[in-house]
Scaffold this active site. Sequence first.
Site, PDB file in Angstrom:
ATOM      1  N   ASP A 144       1.148  -1.273   0.136  1.00 43.68           N
ATOM      2  CA  ASP A 144      -0.114   0.114   0.105  1.00 43.68           C
ATOM      3  C   ASP A 144       0.918   1.319  -0.170  1.00 43.68           C
ATOM      4  O   ASP A 144       1.607   1.412   1.062  1.00 43.68           O
ATOM      5  CB  ASP A 144      -0.796  -0.166   1.402  1.00 43.68           C
ATOM      6  CG  ASP A 144      -1.963  -1.070   1.222  1.00 43.68           C
ATOM      7  OD1 ASP A 144      -1.715  -2.013   0.950  1.00 43.68           O
ATOM      8  OD2 ASP A 144      -3.172  -0.735   1.751  1.00 43.68           O
ATOM      9  N   LYS A 148      -6.954   3.367  -3.531  1.00 43.82           N
ATOM     10  CA  LYS A 148      -7.264   3.657  -2.220  1.00 43.82           C
ATOM     11  C   LYS A 148      -7.495   4.725  -1.559  1.00 43.82           C
ATOM     12  O   LYS A 148      -6.766   5.760  -2.019  1.00 43.82           O
ATOM     13  CB  LYS A 148      -6.259   2.770  -1.102  1.00 43.82           C
ATOM     14  CG  LYS A 148      -6.242   2.740   0.273  1.00 43.82           C
ATOM     15  CD  LYS A 148      -5.221   2.078   0.951  1.00 43.82           C
ATOM     16  CE  LYS A 148      -5.310   2.134   2.453  1.00 43.82           C
ATOM     17  NZ  LYS A 148      -4.052   1.497   3.008  1.00 43.82           N
ATOM     18  N   LYS A 183     -10.017   0.214  -2.627  1.00 47.73           N
ATOM     19  CA  LYS A 183      -9.998  -0.054  -1.083  1.00 47.73           C
ATOM     20  C   LYS A 183     -10.347   1.007  -0.428  1.00 47.73           C
ATOM     21  O   LYS A 183      -9.938   2.260  -0.533  1.00 47.73           O
ATOM     22  CB  LYS A 183      -8.680  -0.271  -0.735  1.00 47.73           C
ATOM     23  CG  LYS A 183      -8.466  -0.598   0.821  1.00 47.73           C
ATOM     24  CD  LYS A 183      -7.084  -1.128   1.062  1.00 47.73           C
ATOM     25  CE  LYS A 183      -6.846  -1.376   2.457  1.00 47.73           C
ATOM     26  NZ  LYS A 183      -5.365  -1.639   2.875  1.00 47.73           N
TER      27      LYS A 183
END
Length: 220
Positions: free
Chosen positions: A89, A151, A180
Site C-alpha cells: 500500500d 485506495k 479499497k
Amino acid sequence: MNPACHIDHTLLKPDATHDQIRTLCEQAAEYQFAAVCIPPVYVALAAELLYGSGVEVATVVGFPLGYCDPRTKVFEARVALERGATEIDMVIPLGAARENDFSRVGDEVSAVVEAAPNVPVKVILETALFAPQIVKCLAETVLEAGAAMLKTSTGFGPGGATLEMVRLLAQVADGHAGVKAAGGIRDWPSCCQYLRAGATRIGTSNAVQIMAQWQSGTDR
C-alpha cells in the site's frame, strides 16, 4: 456473503508492538481476512505467523505522508518483498498531486510497481485533500501506471473514506482494478455501505468488531 474476504485487518499505529501484531495475525487467520496491513518492521513476523493461512501480508510504502524520495519508496518496496510482503500500500507524492503534476505521480507509482513485480500495489490517493475532478485524474494516472487497487486514505490524513469517493473510484476503475475504502470504517453497517458502493477491500482496525456485528445480524 462473508465480508471477511474483503477486509484488510489493519494496525498501523506508530506504537504497535510485537504482541499486538501476533494477536492481529491470529485473528486474521481465524476469520480468514483478505490481509493484514502492518508497519514494515513487522513484515517478517507476520509472514512467519501467517504462512500457509491464505491471509496476505500487506505493508506500507511512503507512509503516511508520501513525500519521501521516490528511490526511498522503491527501496521500501523491495525490502518489504524480501521480508515476505505479498501486497504493498503506497502513498502518492501529495505535493505533486496538489500541483497537478500527474506525470510525477505516475512515474512514482510505475517505479514501485516495477520494483514489486507480481505483487498487487494499492495506491493511496488521500482523497480528502482533493476535489473530485482531481481525484478522478489521479485515479486514471495511477491505473495507467499499473496500480492494482485505488485506495482512498491513509487514516492519518484530514479525512477518511466517503461513499462519494468510493463510487468515483469504482467508476474510474470500471472493474479493471480494485477499490479499497479506508479511514473511519468502524462498524458492519458502514462496511456494508462501502461494499455496495463499489469497494472491493475495506481497510479497518475494527475488523473483529465488524465481524461480530455481521455474525449477529446487525443491520444485515
